[in-house]
Write an enzyme that holds these catalytic residues in place. Structure first.
Site, PDB file in Angstrom:
ATOM      1  N   ASN A   1      23.498 -12.246  17.217  1.00 27.53           N
ATOM      2  CA  ASN A   1      22.505 -11.322  16.877  1.00 27.53           C
ATOM      3  C   ASN A   1      21.527 -10.814  18.320  1.00 27.53           C
ATOM      4  O   ASN A   1      21.815 -10.918  19.384  1.00 27.53           O
ATOM      5  CB  ASN A   1      21.391 -11.643  15.824  1.00 27.53           C
TER       6      ASN A   1
ATOM      7  N   SER B   1      26.685  -5.027  11.877  1.00 27.16           N
ATOM      8  CA  SER B   1      25.808  -4.929  10.859  1.00 27.16           C
ATOM      9  C   SER B   1      24.576  -4.107  11.203  1.00 27.16           C
ATOM     10  O   SER B   1      24.136  -4.179  12.368  1.00 27.16           O
ATOM     11  CB  SER B   1      25.305  -6.161  10.361  1.00 27.16           C
TER      12      SER B   1
ATOM     13  N   LYS C   1      26.393 -15.520  11.310  1.00 23.55           N
ATOM     14  CA  LYS C   1      26.024 -14.860  12.324  1.00 23.55           C
ATOM     15  C   LYS C   1      24.625 -15.402  13.017  1.00 23.55           C
ATOM     16  O   LYS C   1      23.711 -15.925  12.153  1.00 23.55           O
ATOM     17  CB  LYS C   1      25.568 -13.570  11.934  1.00 23.55           C
TER      18      LYS C   1
ATOM     19  N   ASN D   1      27.301  -8.344   5.045  1.00 22.65           N
ATOM     20  CA  ASN D   1      26.078  -9.160   5.621  1.00 22.65           C
ATOM     21  C   ASN D   1      25.016  -9.464   4.541  1.00 22.65           C
ATOM     22  O   ASN D   1      24.318  -8.457   4.121  1.00 22.65           O
ATOM     23  CB  ASN D   1      25.650  -8.406   6.940  1.00 22.65           C
TER      24      ASN D   1
ATOM     25  N   CYS E   1      18.062 -12.960  11.701  1.00 21.59           N
ATOM     26  CA  CYS E   1      17.164 -11.541  11.949  1.00 21.59           C
ATOM     27  C   CYS E   1      15.881 -11.858  12.272  1.00 21.59           C
ATOM     28  O   CYS E   1      15.057 -12.627  11.573  1.00 21.59           O
ATOM     29  CB  CYS E   1      17.214 -11.012  10.308  1.00 21.59           C
TER      30      CYS E   1
HETATM   31  C1  LIG Z   1      18.947  -0.904  14.281  1.00 25.47           C
HETATM   32  C2  LIG Z   1      19.620  -2.147  14.086  1.00 25.47           C
HETATM   33  C3  LIG Z   1      19.866  -2.812  12.867  1.00 25.47           C
HETATM   34  C4  LIG Z   1      20.499  -4.070  12.677  1.00 25.47           C
HETATM   35  N1  LIG Z   1      20.535  -4.606  11.540  1.00 25.47           N
HETATM   36  C5  LIG Z   1      21.076  -5.731  11.271  1.00 25.47           C
HETATM   37  C6  LIG Z   1      21.266  -6.400  10.146  1.00 25.47           C
HETATM   38  O1  LIG Z   1      20.867  -5.745   8.998  1.00 25.47           O
HETATM   39  N2  LIG Z   1      22.178  -7.585  10.077  1.00 25.47           N
HETATM   40  C7  LIG Z   1      22.333  -8.287  11.047  1.00 25.47           C
HETATM   41  O2  LIG Z   1      23.057  -9.323  10.925  1.00 25.47           O
HETATM   42  N3  LIG Z   1      22.190  -7.639  12.292  1.00 25.47           N
HETATM   43  C8  LIG Z   1      21.703  -6.575  12.380  1.00 25.47           C
HETATM   44  N4  LIG Z   1      21.418  -5.978  13.839  1.00 25.47           N
HETATM   45  C9  LIG Z   1      22.337  -6.555  14.823  1.00 25.47           C
HETATM   46  C10 LIG Z   1      23.401  -5.923  15.231  1.00 25.47           C
HETATM   47  O3  LIG Z   1      24.703  -6.337  14.246  1.00 25.47           O
HETATM   48  C11 LIG Z   1      24.190  -6.697  16.616  1.00 25.47           C
HETATM   49  O4  LIG Z   1      24.252  -8.130  16.216  1.00 25.47           O
HETATM   50  C12 LIG Z   1      23.041  -6.806  17.745  1.00 25.47           C
HETATM   51  O5  LIG Z   1      22.622  -5.401  17.720  1.00 25.47           O
HETATM   52  C13 LIG Z   1      23.606  -7.025  18.890  1.00 25.47           C
HETATM   53  O6  LIG Z   1      24.873  -6.081  19.352  1.00 25.47           O
HETATM   54  P1  LIG Z   1      24.905  -4.558  20.080  1.00 25.47           P
HETATM   55  O7  LIG Z   1      24.304  -4.832  21.133  1.00 25.47           O
HETATM   56  O8  LIG Z   1      26.150  -4.093  20.092  1.00 25.47           O
HETATM   57  O9  LIG Z   1      23.744  -3.636  19.320  1.00 25.47           O
HETATM   58  C14 LIG Z   1      20.750  -4.687  14.025  1.00 25.47           C
HETATM   59  C15 LIG Z   1      20.827  -4.072  15.362  1.00 25.47           C
HETATM   60  C16 LIG Z   1      20.082  -2.836  15.353  1.00 25.47           C
HETATM   61  C17 LIG Z   1      20.186  -2.238  16.591  1.00 25.47           C
END
Ligand SMILES: Cc1cc2nc3c(=O)[nH]c(=O)nc-3n(C[C@H](O)[C@H](O)[C@H](O)COP(=O)(O)O)c2cc1C
Length: 299
Positions: free
Chosen positions: A189, A21, A163, A99, A129
């Site tokens: 997250n 997400s 989540k 989400n 979040c």
């Molecule tokens: C720019 C950005 C926006 C994100 N927005 C959301 C969101 O709207 N909802 C959510 O559940 N997680 C959000 N996340 C978290 C990611 O979905 C993920 O759980 C987190 O970045 C860890 O994974 P990664 O290391 O592969 O990025 C966001 C992450 C980033 C970097």
């Protein structure tokens, strides 16, 4: 040929790799780069009951091996999402995971009820979040997790994924989600972090704390997935720092049924197709029929 498909509750993903997400738009934005239909699934940006503008800039801050974000859930709100965005996501040819985020259980229930009238495949309850001023992390508290999951469960028949944040009583929260009716937990997250601009002598983000993602958090997220998947009977979706197919396999061997990739999409827009191809190549070279055969092998 290896069969990459995995089952999460009643939903079958064609492979275990999902766009996380907030890092893959609504999927359509990537259509010029590769066919999003090859993905196991796509998580939408976090959707709220009312539209949100998000936090003031800066919203992103790079760190060694990681990324801090403070987006603050910019999104069009559930009504515009359902009417204008979801139909296009459903045409992408993959599992659509919506989400959602709210302040109170009633807000989650209201959005779950609305989504129940749609063809969305899964609802992911964002309980984690770190970027909404004053909102806290309900997913760190098993009682709050139970209240939100139960409210959403009562309001809809769709599969629910909870989540969770990587902080707080993670195992208690995962168990509470399972008891209240979630068929999977997404672990996890971002980690709460911050950065300071030494010239202004102030935090770089207006909301001070942001969420840390990317390779910097991978060993921490992997440990969390390992511990949660040993503690609960429902599916665990691993997430945190996955950028290579080898990372995805580590999460599966730690016990994850599937994985989500977020920041990896910013490092390389072809990250997810490369991870899927790498997983397939590994399974074939090793004579492994499916991800399920190696899931949890490291436990
Ligand atoms: C720019 C950005 C926006 C994100 N927005 C959301 C969101 O709207 N909802 C959510 O559940 N997680 C959000 N996340 C978290 C990611 O979905 C993920 O759980 C987190 O970045 C860890 O994974 P990664 O290391 O592969 O990025 C966001 C992450 C980033 C970097």
């Amino acid at each position: 040929m290896a069969d990459l498909s995995v089952r999460i509750g009643e939903v079958v993903l064609k492979n275990p790799v999902i766009a996380a997400s907030g890092t893959f738009g609504f999927g359509t934005e990537y259509a010029d780069i590769f066919d999003p239909g090859i993905l196991g699934g796509i998580c939408s940006k976090g959707i709220t009951r009312e539209p949100r503008e998000g936090n003031p800039p800066p919203r992103l801050w790079e760190t060694p091996c990681g990324l801090l974000n403070s987006i603050g859930l910019e999104n069009p709100g559930i009504e515009a999402f359902v009417r204008e965005v979801l139909p296009r996501m459903l045409e992408l040819g993959t599992v659509v995971i919506v989400n959602i985020w709210g302040h109170e259980p009633e807000e989650y229930a209201c959005m779950a009820e609305r989504l129940d009238e749609t063809e969305a495949h899964v609802i992911e309850l964002n309980l984690s979040c770190p970027n909404v001023p004053g909102a806290g992390l309900p997913g760190a508290n098993p009682d709050k997790v139970a209240a939100i999951v139960a409210a959403a469960r009562a309001a809809c028949g769709k599969p629910l994924w909870a989540k969770l944040p990587p902080e707080g009583d993670l195992i208690g929260a995962a168990r509470a989600a399972a008891r209240a009716g979630a068929c999977a937990v997404t672990v996890a997250n971002t980690f709460r972090g911050m950065a300071i601009d030494i010239r202004s002598r102030r935090p770089v983000f207006a909301n001070t704390i942001g969420g840390l993602s990317g390779p910097a958090i991978k060993p921490l997220a992997l440990r969390a997935v390992y511990e949660v998947s040993k503690a609960v009977g429902i599916a665990v979706i691993g997430c945190g720092g996955i950028v290579r197919w080898e990372d995805a396999l580590e999460f599966i061997m730690a016990g994850a049924h599937a994985v989500q990739i977020g920041t990896g999409n910013f490092i390389d827009p072809l990250c997810i197709p490369k991870v899927i191809a790498g997983l397939e190549g590994f399974l074939e070279r090793e004579g492994i029929g499916s991800p399920e055969e190696v899931r949890g092998s490291a436990q």
